[in-house]
Design a protein around this motif. Structure first.
Motif, short mmCIF file in Angstrom:
data_model
loop_
_atom_site.label_atom_id
_atom_site.label_comp_id
_atom_site.label_asym_id
_atom_site.label_seq_id
_atom_site.Cartn_x
_atom_site.Cartn_y
_atom_site.Cartn_z
N ILE A 21 0.96 -1.17 0.02
CA ILE A 21 -0.08 0.13 -0.13
C ILE A 21 0.99 1.23 0.00
CG2 ILE A 21 -1.86 -1.32 0.76
CD1 ILE A 21 -1.19 0.23 3.56
N SER A 22 0.40 2.38 -0.57
CA SER A 22 1.01 3.61 -0.48
C SER A 22 1.38 4.13 0.98
CB SER A 22 0.27 4.59 -1.43
OG SER A 22 -0.91 4.92 -0.87
N GLY A 23 2.31 5.08 0.95
CA GLY A 23 2.35 5.76 2.22
C GLY A 23 1.04 6.75 2.68
N GLU A 24 0.64 7.09 1.80
CA GLU A 24 -0.83 7.72 2.22
C GLU A 24 -1.81 6.83 2.76
OE1 GLU A 24 -1.63 11.26 1.66
OE2 GLU A 24 0.73 11.54 1.76
N ARG A 25 -2.07 5.66 2.01
CA ARG A 25 -3.10 4.81 2.59
C ARG A 25 -2.51 4.20 3.91
NH1 ARG A 25 -5.41 -0.44 0.54
NH2 ARG A 25 -7.20 -0.67 1.81
N GLU A 26 -1.36 4.03 4.13
CA GLU A 26 -0.76 3.55 5.40
C GLU A 26 -1.30 4.52 6.41
OE1 GLU A 26 3.18 2.07 7.59
OE2 GLU A 26 3.40 2.55 5.55
N ALA A 27 -0.79 6.13 6.25
CA ALA A 27 -1.12 6.90 7.24
C ALA A 27 -2.76 6.81 7.38
CB ALA A 27 -0.73 8.47 6.48
N ALA A 28 -3.74 6.97 6.30
CA ALA A 28 -5.06 6.95 6.52
C ALA A 28 -5.40 6.02 7.55
CB ALA A 28 -5.87 6.78 5.26
N LEU A 29 -4.81 4.50 7.30
CA LEU A 29 -5.35 3.44 8.16
C LEU A 29 -4.71 3.56 9.49
CD1 LEU A 29 -4.56 0.52 5.71
CD2 LEU A 29 -6.88 1.26 6.24
N ILE A 30 -3.72 4.06 9.90
CA ILE A 30 -3.22 4.65 11.27
C ILE A 30 -4.29 5.52 11.93
CG2 ILE A 30 -1.17 5.74 12.37
CD1 ILE A 30 0.60 4.57 10.06
N TYR A 31 -4.52 6.48 11.12
CA TYR A 31 -5.58 7.64 11.84
C TYR A 31 -6.80 6.67 12.10
CZ TYR A 31 -9.39 10.82 12.12
OH TYR A 31 -10.25 11.57 12.59
N GLN A 32 -7.51 5.85 11.56
CA GLN A 32 -8.41 5.31 11.82
C GLN A 32 -8.23 4.25 12.89
OE1 GLN A 32 -10.08 2.96 8.16
NE2 GLN A 32 -9.61 4.80 6.86
N GLY A 33 -7.22 3.66 12.81
CA GLY A 33 -6.86 2.63 13.90
C GLY A 33 -6.83 3.49 15.53
N VAL A 34 -6.11 4.85 15.39
CA VAL A 34 -5.80 5.26 16.65
C VAL A 34 -7.08 5.90 17.05
CG1 VAL A 34 -4.67 7.47 17.57
CG2 VAL A 34 -3.22 5.98 16.26
N ARG A 35 -7.88 6.37 16.10
CA ARG A 35 -9.04 6.95 16.69
C ARG A 35 -10.07 6.01 17.29
NH1 ARG A 35 -13.50 9.77 12.58
NH2 ARG A 35 -14.99 10.72 14.24
N GLN A 36 -10.01 4.80 16.65
CA GLN A 36 -10.64 3.85 17.56
C GLN A 36 -10.21 3.41 18.96
OE1 GLN A 36 -12.26 0.42 15.11
NE2 GLN A 36 -11.61 1.37 13.36
N ALA A 37 -9.09 3.59 18.75
CA ALA A 37 -8.18 2.94 20.06
C ALA A 37 -7.96 4.15 21.19
CB ALA A 37 -7.02 2.34 19.88
N VAL A 38 -8.13 5.35 21.09
CA VAL A 38 -7.46 6.32 21.70
C VAL A 38 -8.59 7.65 21.84
CG1 VAL A 38 -5.90 8.16 22.31
CG2 VAL A 38 -5.15 6.12 21.34
N PRO A 39 -8.93 8.14 23.06
CA PRO A 39 -9.88 9.20 23.14
C PRO A 39 -9.29 10.62 22.65
CG PRO A 39 -9.30 8.39 25.30
CD PRO A 39 -8.66 7.54 24.33
N PHE A 40 -9.81 11.31 21.75
CA PHE A 40 -9.30 12.48 21.27
C PHE A 40 -9.82 13.75 22.06
CE2 PHE A 40 -7.80 10.12 17.85
CZ PHE A 40 -7.35 10.87 16.59
N PRO A 41 -8.72 14.47 22.25
CA PRO A 41 -8.92 15.87 23.02
C PRO A 41 -9.83 16.72 21.99
CG PRO A 41 -6.74 16.08 22.32
CD PRO A 41 -7.42 14.54 21.97
#
Length: 199
Positions: free
Chosen positions: A109-129
């Motif tokens: 996968i592209s670096g852009e897609r990797e970054a997008a997947l990382i964001y989705q994973g973090v958003r599910q796992a970590v409460p955002f301020p």
């Protein structure tokens, strides 16, 4: 109950996660989490060396056995390759051989897609301020940076400055010498100038 799996083919580490959906459809239970240090970029990120190539294949043969034990068809499993598999000259050959031997259809996968997947994973796992945040994923071949808030990713990039890349390029002394530290810092200032501007 439905079982699902996903595979992360990182530059340093391969991961397999198998989960089972709860009967009410409202959550998941982890059945297996396997992590193997494959070190695809051991000989440089430009080409997967023979030993690393075989370690990668052996690991995916192991993952196939886990999938079989849980009754999961290998062709249904997303298998995402990151920096090494989008950079190495012989990555297409590795991906072909993985499918031939295991039935697992790996995708670089592209670096852009990797970054997008990382964001989705973090958003599910970590409460955002309430404020904006910087998410940083440090890999072996690349580092993904995402500027985001609780609603969406506002900016994201992948930089070729992973741990294995920096180590191979700059770490010639043990312990690392002051002039090598200075060289790493100058390199990062240059390569990541776009990030500094966005911040």
């Amino acid at each position: 109950m439905a079982k699902h799996a996903v595979i992360d083919l990182g530059t340093n580490t391969f991961h397999l996660l198998i989960v089972e959906q709860h009967a009410d459809g409202q959550g998941w239970s982890q059945l297996l989490r396997e992590r193997v240090f494959v070190k695809l970029a051991e000989d440089g990120i430009e080409r997967i060396g023979p030993a690393a190539f075989e370690r990668g294949l052996a690991t995916l043969r192991l993952f196939r056995r886990h999938l079989d034990a849980h009754g999961i068809a290998p062709e249904t499993v997303p298998a995402y390759g990151t920096a090494a598999l989008r950079t190495a000259q012989n990555a297409p050959e590795f991906i072909r051989q993985v499918e031939a031997e295991t039935g697992i259809r790996a995708e670089a996968i592209s670096g852009e897609r990797e970054a997008a997947l990382i964001y989705q994973g973090v958003r599910q796992a970590v409460p955002f301020p309430d404020n904006r945040v910087l998410i940083m994923d440090i890999g072996g071949g690349s580092v993904e940076m995402v500027l985001a808030d609780g609603e969406l990713a506002l900016w994201q990039r992948s930089f070729p400055v992973g741990v294995a890349v920096l180590y191979r390029r700059f770490h010639k002394s043990d312990p690392i010498a002051p002039h090598e530290v200075a060289a790493v810092e100058a390199f990062l200032d240059d390569v990541m100038a776009e990030l500094w501007a966005e911040l």
